[in-house]
Design a protein around this motif. Structure first.
Motif, PDB file in Angstrom:
ATOM      1  N   PHE A   1     -31.248  -4.383 -41.940  1.00  0.00           N
ATOM      2  CA  PHE A   1     -30.344  -5.060 -42.872  1.00  0.00           C
ATOM      3  C   PHE A   1     -30.862  -5.019 -44.306  1.00  0.00           C
ATOM      4  O   PHE A   1     -30.699  -5.983 -45.071  1.00  0.00           O
TER       5      PHE A   1
ATOM      6  N   ASP B   1     -37.555 -16.096 -46.457  1.00  0.00           N
ATOM      7  CA  ASP B   1     -37.180 -17.299 -47.187  1.00  0.00           C
ATOM      8  C   ASP B   1     -37.884 -18.502 -46.558  1.00  0.00           C
ATOM      9  O   ASP B   1     -37.719 -18.765 -45.359  1.00  0.00           O
TER      10      ASP B   1
ATOM     11  N   THR C   1     -34.997 -21.115 -45.111  1.00  0.00           N
ATOM     12  CA  THR C   1     -34.106 -20.693 -44.015  1.00  0.00           C
ATOM     13  C   THR C   1     -34.782 -19.760 -43.032  1.00  0.00           C
ATOM     14  O   THR C   1     -34.203 -19.464 -41.982  1.00  0.00           O
TER      15      THR C   1
ATOM     16  N   ARG D   1     -35.034 -16.734 -43.233  1.00  0.00           N
ATOM     17  CA  ARG D   1     -34.276 -15.493 -43.191  1.00  0.00           C
ATOM     18  C   ARG D   1     -35.025 -14.417 -43.973  1.00  0.00           C
ATOM     19  O   ARG D   1     -35.630 -14.681 -45.000  1.00  0.00           O
TER      20      ARG D   1
ATOM     21  N   ILE E   1     -35.523 -11.566 -46.469  1.00  0.00           N
ATOM     22  CA  ILE E   1     -34.891 -11.163 -47.718  1.00  0.00           C
ATOM     23  C   ILE E   1     -35.683  -9.997 -48.309  1.00  0.00           C
ATOM     24  O   ILE E   1     -36.856  -9.781 -47.984  1.00  0.00           O
TER      25      ILE E   1
ATOM     26  N   SER F   1     -28.701  -2.979 -38.288  1.00  0.00           N
ATOM     27  CA  SER F   1     -29.601  -3.910 -37.604  1.00  0.00           C
ATOM     28  C   SER F   1     -30.875  -3.248 -37.100  1.00  0.00           C
ATOM     29  O   SER F   1     -31.867  -3.934 -36.850  1.00  0.00           O
TER      30      SER F   1
ATOM     31  N   ARG G   1     -21.005 -13.488 -39.089  1.00  0.00           N
ATOM     32  CA  ARG G   1     -22.293 -13.909 -39.626  1.00  0.00           C
ATOM     33  C   ARG G   1     -23.072 -12.698 -40.136  1.00  0.00           C
ATOM     34  O   ARG G   1     -23.730 -12.770 -41.181  1.00  0.00           O
ATOM     35  N   THR G   2     -22.983 -11.593 -39.408  1.00  0.00           N
ATOM     36  CA  THR G   2     -23.656 -10.382 -39.859  1.00  0.00           C
ATOM     37  C   THR G   2     -23.049  -9.863 -41.151  1.00  0.00           C
ATOM     38  O   THR G   2     -23.760  -9.433 -42.066  1.00  0.00           O
TER      39      THR G   2
ATOM     40  N   SER H   1     -21.576 -11.604 -43.459  1.00  0.00           N
ATOM     41  CA  SER H   1     -21.955 -12.468 -44.582  1.00  0.00           C
ATOM     42  C   SER H   1     -23.349 -12.144 -45.092  1.00  0.00           C
ATOM     43  O   SER H   1     -23.641 -12.314 -46.276  1.00  0.00           O
ATOM     44  N   LEU H   2     -24.219 -11.674 -44.192  1.00  0.00           N
ATOM     45  CA  LEU H   2     -25.576 -11.326 -44.596  1.00  0.00           C
ATOM     46  C   LEU H   2     -25.693  -9.878 -45.055  1.00  0.00           C
ATOM     47  O   LEU H   2     -26.543  -9.565 -45.898  1.00  0.00           O
ATOM     48  N   ALA H   3     -24.870  -8.988 -44.505  1.00  0.00           N
ATOM     49  CA  ALA H   3     -24.948  -7.560 -44.825  1.00  0.00           C
ATOM     50  C   ALA H   3     -23.544  -7.002 -45.018  1.00  0.00           C
ATOM     51  O   ALA H   3     -23.014  -6.301 -44.158  1.00  0.00           O
TER      52      ALA H   3
END
Length: 375
Positions: A71, A98, A101, A103, A105, A154, A337-338, A340-342
């Motif tokens: 990602f 992060d 979160t 997550r 980055i 992914s 959800r994927t 929104s992130l990628a």
């Protein structure tokens, strides 16, 4: 001195050229006036070349995995660094997490530009399946970093590379499927419209039966019936043939309707009275008179085939990995959800939209250029 005759006006010269030009020359002259159609033709030609030479143009192989770059966002190409002009370069991405979160980055390291090199050595491949080489169109020297113009998925696979390889499958499926459908629709539509009677009734009932079959349940049944162990290439050919067997009915209806109106024309009756064979009447007199209708139907059928393959593969009812097509690539975009992130995973969807619009513009230009009553 002898007096030379005055030059002919430009309109008279063009008029002479128009009177002696062949049909396809006239079609090309009129097609060039349709700017959107010409731009779309250039776009499809460039895309076709990129897809054909995807091994050389793409920096990596479509199956190359880099789990540490999953990602990863697209690399921006820069030409200015600290206020001075440089050759095209990218900033390396540093993988961090992060603290709030947890997550992953990616942050660009603006202190270390990586210049983009052309005709660099990379992973081995067979150019056009003929000979082995390692030369790629572009890349970077740092083996620990990657250049991902459209980001990664992914598994850290380069999306730009997979998009080019997917164009091969998606575009060829549309073109091959339309070729089969064109032959079936033209042949059965001509027979139905020319002979009429019980042949027309039988072909019409067959078309109505095919058009009445629910598409999604049919594909669900076929997807369940196809063994997983089958060769993906064989499944691709089978999917293409089935798409063509379902998609020929629209062209057949168009051809049938035109044949009904043309077979009573004076020039067709004159050819029949002159002793011309039925094959010659159909191929030399009737089909050329409906060129614009056939072109319009074919150019509209190609986007339908592409959308059909993309939709079925997106739903998991068509092509399956390891085959790379735009529909298979869009399977990664099913999770909101994927996305929104990628959001770059929607790039194959954007490619489908552009290709469908390009084929529609090309069809409009060809239809207008081939219409003998157009202006």
């Amino acid at each position: 001195m002898p007096v030379l005759p005055p030059l002919a006006p430009r309109e008279e010269v063009m008029g002479g050229e128009l009177s002696t030009a062949k049909q396809w020359t006239l079609i090309w002259w009129r097609f060039r006036k349709h700017r959107l159609a010409v731009a779309s033709l250039i776009f499809m030609a460039v895309l076709g070349v990129l897809a054909l030479f995807a091994d050389f143009v793409s920096p990596y192989r479509p199956e190359t995995i880099s789990r540490l770059n999953s990602f990863a966002p697209p690399n921006m190409v820069h030409i200015f660094h600290e206020g001075s002009l440089h050759r095209p370069f990218i900033y390396p991405l540093e993988r961090k997490r992060d603290p709030e979160t947890a997550r992953v980055i990616y942050q660009p390291n603006t202190e270390k530009p990586l210049p983009i090199r052309f005709f660099v050595e990379g992973e081995r491949y067979h150019l056009l399946g003929l000979y082995e080489t390692r030369v790629h169109l572009f890349g970077i020297d740092d083996r620990k970093q990657q250049i991902n113009l459209l980001g990664t998925d992914s598994l850290g696979r380069d999306l730009f590379t997979r998009l080019l390889y997917g164009a091969r499958v998606t575009l060829s499926a549309g073109l091959i499927g339309v070729a089969f459908a064109f032959i079936l629709g033209l042949a059965l539509g001509s027979i139905s419209g020319y002979y009429g009677g019980w042949l027309d009734a039988g072909i019409q009932r067959l078309m109505e039966f095919i058009r009445s079959i629910p598409t999604i349940p049919l594909w669900m049944g076929l997807a369940a019936a196809l063994p997983i162990a089958w060769d993906p290439l064989f499944v691709y050919v089978l999917i293409t043939i089935i798409l063509s067997l379902i998609g020929w009915t629209h062209l057949a209806r168009v051809v049938r309707g035109r044949f009904f109106s043309l077979k009573t024309e004076d020039y067709v009756l004159a050819a029949r009275l002159a002793g011309a064979s039925e094959y010659r009447i159909v191929t030399r007199h009737m089909l050329p008179a409906m060129t614009s209708y056939i072109i319009a139907a074919v150019t509209l059928a190609i986007p339908e085939m592409i959308l059909g393959e993309t939709a079925l593969s997106f739903l998991g009812l068509g092509l399956r990995p390891p085959v790379v097509s735009w529909g298979v690539l869009l399977q990664d975009a099913q999770n909101l959800r994927t996305i929104s992130l990628a959001p770059w995973l929607l790039a194959p969807g954007v490619a489908v939209v552009l290709v469908v619009l390009a084929f529609n513009f090309i069809g409009d230009g060809l239809r207008d250029a081939a219409d003998p009553y157009g202006h």
